[in-house]
Structure formats: C-alpha cells, structure tokens
Design an enzyme around this catalytic site. Structure first.
Site, PDB file in Angstrom:
ATOM      1  N   ASP A  92       0.823  -1.205   0.000  1.00  0.00           N
ATOM      2  CA  ASP A  92       0.000   0.000   0.000  1.00  0.00           C
ATOM      3  C   ASP A  92       0.857   1.255   0.000  1.00  0.00           C
ATOM      4  O   ASP A  92       2.078   1.198  -0.086  1.00  0.00           O
ATOM      5  CB  ASP A  92      -1.076  -0.027   1.094  1.00  0.00           C
ATOM      6  CG  ASP A  92      -0.509  -0.343   2.441  1.00  0.00           C
ATOM      7  OD1 ASP A  92       0.578   0.174   2.718  1.00  0.00           O
ATOM      8  OD2 ASP A  92      -1.137  -1.099   3.210  1.00  0.00           O
ATOM      9  N   LYS A  95      -3.690   2.565   0.189  1.00  0.00           N
ATOM     10  CA  LYS A  95      -4.909   3.291   0.295  1.00  0.00           C
ATOM     11  C   LYS A  95      -4.614   4.713   0.707  1.00  0.00           C
ATOM     12  O   LYS A  95      -4.022   4.895   1.750  1.00  0.00           O
ATOM     13  CB  LYS A  95      -5.789   2.692   1.404  1.00  0.00           C
ATOM     14  CG  LYS A  95      -5.791   1.191   1.478  1.00  0.00           C
ATOM     15  CD  LYS A  95      -6.309   0.764   2.836  1.00  0.00           C
ATOM     16  CE  LYS A  95      -6.492  -0.721   2.834  1.00  0.00           C
ATOM     17  NZ  LYS A  95      -6.745  -1.251   4.139  1.00  0.00           N
ATOM     18  N   MET A 108      -3.180   8.823  11.759  1.00  0.00           N
ATOM     19  CA  MET A 108      -4.214   9.291  10.812  1.00  0.00           C
ATOM     20  C   MET A 108      -4.956  10.513  11.335  1.00  0.00           C
ATOM     21  O   MET A 108      -6.170  10.632  11.154  1.00  0.00           O
ATOM     22  CB  MET A 108      -5.242   8.160  10.547  1.00  0.00           C
ATOM     23  CG  MET A 108      -4.618   6.935   9.930  1.00  0.00           C
ATOM     24  SD  MET A 108      -5.742   5.530   9.881  1.00  0.00           S
ATOM     25  CE  MET A 108      -5.587   4.870  11.534  1.00  0.00           C
TER      26      MET A 108
HETATM   27  N1  SAH Z   1       0.392   0.102  10.444  1.00  0.00           N
HETATM   28  C1  SAH Z   1       0.966   1.403  10.409  1.00  0.00           C
HETATM   29  C2  SAH Z   1      -0.067   2.475  10.571  1.00  0.00           C
HETATM   30  C3  SAH Z   1      -1.029   2.571   9.422  1.00  0.00           C
HETATM   31  S1  SAH Z   1      -2.191   3.867   9.642  1.00  0.00           S
HETATM   32  C4  SAH Z   1       2.045   1.515  11.493  1.00  0.00           C
HETATM   33  O1  SAH Z   1       2.161   0.636  12.336  1.00  0.00           O
HETATM   34  O2  SAH Z   1       2.775   2.499  11.466  1.00  0.00           O
HETATM   35  C5  SAH Z   1      -1.503   5.157   8.694  1.00  0.00           C
HETATM   36  C6  SAH Z   1      -0.975   6.257   9.561  1.00  0.00           C
HETATM   37  O3  SAH Z   1       0.276   5.897  10.111  1.00  0.00           O
HETATM   38  C7  SAH Z   1      -0.716   7.537   8.838  1.00  0.00           C
HETATM   39  O4  SAH Z   1      -1.907   8.295   8.676  1.00  0.00           O
HETATM   40  C8  SAH Z   1       0.230   8.231   9.777  1.00  0.00           C
HETATM   41  O5  SAH Z   1      -0.446   8.785  10.878  1.00  0.00           O
HETATM   42  C9  SAH Z   1       1.033   7.064  10.310  1.00  0.00           C
HETATM   43  N2  SAH Z   1       2.322   6.898   9.595  1.00  0.00           N
HETATM   44  C10 SAH Z   1       2.731   5.843   8.903  1.00  0.00           C
HETATM   45  N3  SAH Z   1       3.984   6.029   8.420  1.00  0.00           N
HETATM   46  C11 SAH Z   1       4.365   7.238   8.845  1.00  0.00           C
HETATM   47  C12 SAH Z   1       5.548   8.012   8.698  1.00  0.00           C
HETATM   48  N4  SAH Z   1       6.601   7.567   8.014  1.00  0.00           N
HETATM   49  N5  SAH Z   1       5.595   9.229   9.281  1.00  0.00           N
HETATM   50  C13 SAH Z   1       4.556   9.695   9.996  1.00  0.00           C
HETATM   51  N6  SAH Z   1       3.412   9.017  10.164  1.00  0.00           N
HETATM   52  C14 SAH Z   1       3.320   7.796   9.600  1.00  0.00           C
END
Ligand code: SAH
Length: 472
Positions: free
Chosen positions: A247, A269, A382
């Site tokens: 994704d 997504k 998010m």
């Molecule tokens: N499974 C993922 C989260 C997915 S939800 C995890 O464990 O990190 C998606 C959200 O994750 C984004 O909206 C943001 O808030 C956060 N996110 C993911 N990668 C990021 C990054 N490199 N920097 C900042 N926020 C991040």
C-alpha cells in the site's frame, strides 16, 4: 552500466596473448582455469610462461607479434611494455572485430576482466567499472568471507539432480520452491559438510514427497519508511515472494528490495481514495495463495497496529491458507526515535496510548476522558485532517491549551519534518510549515525533549539518496 557483464563459453575459444612477462603470466594463469585454446606470442619469455609451454598447456610462439597471428582468434590480451605496439595491436583487433584487452590501459580495452570469486561451477564476477579498485577489493574480501568454500559442492549437487527434479516437478514455480527448500535447509547443510550420501537420501525422500500445491501468505510489516528499519525476516520473505501486495505507505526504497521477478500489486490506500476495498484485498490474497503463490502482503509500519492485518488473517483462516505475520516498526516508534521524542520518560510520562485520529462525520470516536490523563503520552495515527477536532476535544476534556504537541511527517525518511507547538497554536504552525501526510501527532510534555534529543538530519540520511520518491 558502461560494462556489460557476461560469461563466455571457453570450450572452443581461441585466445591470443601478446607478451610473456610476469603481467602476461598472471592473465595466462587465469585463462588456464578455463578450457580456452591459448596462444602466446613474445620474443622473450619469463620462467612461468616457459613452464606452461613445457607442460603443453599453451601454444608458445617465440617471435615478434605479426598481424596474421590474430587470424581466427576471438579475444586478444596485450601485455607488452611497448605502448606503440599495444596501440597497434588494439587497432588491428578493432579492424577485425576481435575483442582486445590491453592490460592497465582502459581506453584500449574492448572488455575488462572482472574480479572473480571462484566456486566453480558457481562463479561470481565483480567490477567497479575500473573506477574504485580499492572498494572492489574490499567488497570482494567481504563476499569471500560470506561464501563457504564448499559452495561448489552445493552447485555440483544441484547440477547432478537438475534433470531428475525437472522430471518430477512439473512447473517452474514448484521446482523453484523445492530447490529453495533444499538450499536453505538441512540438506544443504549436509552437502556443505561433505556428507553427500546422507544428503542424497534426504534429497530423494523430499523429492518423492512432492510439494504442496497451495501457496502461503506472509503479512509483513515494512516499518515507517527507512529501509534500514526492516527486519531480517521481512527481507528474507520479500526475497522469496512471487507476488507482493503493497500500500501507499510502503516506500519505493523498500519495494526495491522485493525479489526482482515478483509481481507487484498496488492496493491503495490514500485517505478517501481506497484503491481496492479491504474485502477485495482479502479475497485477492486468498486467490493468489490458492494458485500456489507465495504472497507477501507488505504494510507500512506494523501490520497489527492500525493495519487491518487481523481482518486479512480471518479470511485466510476461513479459507485454510497458511500464513505468517512479521512485525514491523510502527510509525510511533519510528517517529519518536527519529524526532528525539521518547514516548515515555521518568519525568514526563509513565504510559503511552496509540489512538486513531481518523475523522468520521466530523467527529472522532474516542474515549477522551481516558486519553486526558496525567503523565500520559498520546500518539494519534491518521490525525492530520482531524487536528482541529483533536485539539478542541483534548482542551474540552481538561488538557491545558499550553500542552506540548508535535507533528512528525514522513518520519524516518530524509524529508522528515518535526513541528513542535502547543495545543493552542499547532494548527497555525502546521499550516505555516505546510505539513503533509503521512503525519503522526504526539501529545504530551515529552515533546519538549525534542529540542535536546533531536539527532536525525534528513539531508545526510541514507535514504536521502532517493528522497524524491518517498511516500506522501
Ligand atoms: N500500520 C501502520 C499504521 C497505518 S495507519 C504503522 O504501524 O505504522 C496510517 C498512519 O500511520 C498515517 O496516517 C500516519 O499517521 C502514520 N504513519 C505511517 N507512516 C508514517 C511516517 N513515516 N511518518 C509519519 N506518520 C506515519
């Protein structure tokens, strides 16, 4: 790539070497490892080359070079110390379409010879295109150390059973799985240790069992972006995959590490723009696995933290598909470390909560009183669109408007940005800094530690090399 690597069959290869000093001798030694027909021409001959001739390993012409000596040759190595002659031979070779290599003179080389690690029939040839010989030697040493001396036994074993396996297993994929299984496991161990008979009986037994025709799914956490944060297991499975579903949060640098031949399917997504509905992703996983593929479902961060990994697994279980789950570094951990904001700290916070700041109908469905606790850090995933609601609700539930808050965008990547403020002025500061997703919000007095503990400089980060493609 200026130089194209290839392996030439030497079984009927006529090669001319001009010169018979020590430099030429080293080239000849290398050629003697092959089956090439070697002719050497020189008016003076060093002892090593003379011995080769005495043992009939080369055809030695004790004379000056003459143009007709190139007749019928495919390659010529030139190692005389007469530069004018070297140049002349290069010209003759060029005119006749023969490939020439003038030792230590790259402009006069149609090809260059690589640095070699020889575990015949397995041969590794490396080159720095002539520009970084010390680096090349260093890398070669490292690789030499990694590759067991007995690797050739493994290669010879594979050669011996190749046809038999082809006969027994019908498809290329089946054969690949079988060989990978053999080469990674106890059979290979026996071969490398020289227990060939034992290895052989284990091998034949395994072959008789055949391969399961159903594939597997690996739910893999890819971490927050920096490829250095992948786990070894994630990398190993990515290298084994037939198909990868990924994704938006999976960085291009990480996709680069997937097995080159694997099919890569983008499944979304972005917010409000679900490329494939979750339901369809679940069914795609099932279908691909049932077709016999090894499917990697690659997710940003950790698959079990706001990753909907659980739902995907439920479908797999219903359909009887084997799977593994590989944890990844979640965005909160990545952002905290790379922004120098510890999520807990003796003087600031004894607990930390991960919450989703996802907006639905302009509200965020959270237990706000449970979040607004003394000495607790809150991390919102998010939450960028819902930022005004988050600030407003926290204050409404008793948090000070001066409470420190940080937004970390593109955490762990070269373009990482950290904006620190208070609940009161974060919206203004975020707008001024043009904050973009993916962004993580951290609320709590730990945010004040950023100033002191910040260490990460995106500009010098390893991932800076390809930043332009980083996810947005
Ligand atoms: N499974 C993922 C989260 C997915 S939800 C995890 O464990 O990190 C998606 C959200 O994750 C984004 O909206 C943001 O808030 C956060 N996110 C993911 N990668 C990021 C990054 N490199 N920097 C900042 N926020 C991040």
């Amino acid at each position: 790539m200026r130089y194209f690597p290839l392996f030439i069959d030497t079984q009927t290869l006529p090669v001319l070497v001009v010169g018979a000093g020590e430099v030429a001798a080293r080239k000849i030694e290398l050629l003697l490892k092959t089956q090439a027909q070697i002719t050497v021409v020189a008016p003076e001959v060093c002892d090593t080359v003379r011995q080769f001739a005495e043992h009939q390993r080369i055809n030695l012409i004790h004379a000056d070079f003459a143009e007709n000596m190139l007749d019928g040759k495919k390659l010529v190595f030139v190692a005389t110390n007469n530069q004018a002659l070297n140049q002349q031979i290069h010209q003759h070779a060029t005119a006749r379409g023969i490939m020439a290599n003038v030792v230590d003179n790259p402009p006069l080389c149609h090809f260059i010879t690589p640095s070699i690690i020889d575990r015949s029939p397995l041969v590794i040839a490396m080159s720095s295109s002539g520009v970084a010989p010390v680096l090349l030697r260093y890398m070669r040493q490292k690789l030499e150390g990694l590759l067991p001396q007995n690797l050739s036994l493994l290669a010879k074993f594979s050669e011996r059973f190749r046809e038999q396996v082809k006969g027994a297993l019908k498809t290329v994929t089946e054969r690949r799985y079988f060989w990978e299984d053999v080469l990674e496991g106890d059979i290979a161990e026996q071969i490398v240790q020289g227990n060939e008979q034992k290895a052989e009986s284990m091998f034949l037994e395994r072959l008789a069992q055949g391969q399961p025709s159903q594939g597997e799914v690996y739910l893999v956490g890819a971490g927050p972006g920096d490829p250095d944060l992948l786990t070894f297991r994630a990398l190993r499975l990515m290298q084994k995959a037939d198909v990868v579903l990924y994704d938006r949060l999976v960085s291009p640098q990480i996709l680069e590490l997937v097995r080159r031949d694997a099919e890569k399917i983008y499944v979304g997504k972005a917010k409000n723009l679900h490329t494939l509905p979750q339901e369809d992703i679940n069914h795609l996983l099932v279908r691909l696995a049932k077709e016999g593929n090894r499917v990697v479902r690659l997710k940003g961060g950790d698959p079990f933290i706001f990753g909907r990994g659980g739902e995907e697994l439920e479908t797999l279980i219903e359909e009887g598909i084997q799977f593994q789950v590989v944890p990844g570094i979640t965005a909160a951990s990545g952002a905290a470390s790379y922004a120098g904001i510890p999520l807990t700290h003796r003087d600031h916070a004894q607990s930390v909560v991960f919450a989703t700041g996802h907006l639905q109908d302009n509200t965020i469905n959270l237990d706000w009183p449970a979040l607004v606790q003394k000495n607790q850090t809150i991390v919102f995933y998010m939450g960028l669109t819902g930022l005004p609601v988050i600030c407003q609700q926290l204050i409404a539930h008793g948090m000070s408007p001066q409470q420190p808050i940080a937004i970390v965008t593109s955490a762990t990547l070269a373009k990482q940005k950290v904006v620190c403020a208070t609940l009161e002025d974060i919206q203004e500061k975020a707008a001024a800094a043009n904050v973009q997703p993916p962004s993580l919000i951290i609320v709590g007095s730990v945010v004040t530690l950023h100033e002191k503990l910040n260490w990460f400089d995106g500009a010098t980060a390893a991932s800076a090399v390809i930043t332009n493609n980083a996810p947005v």
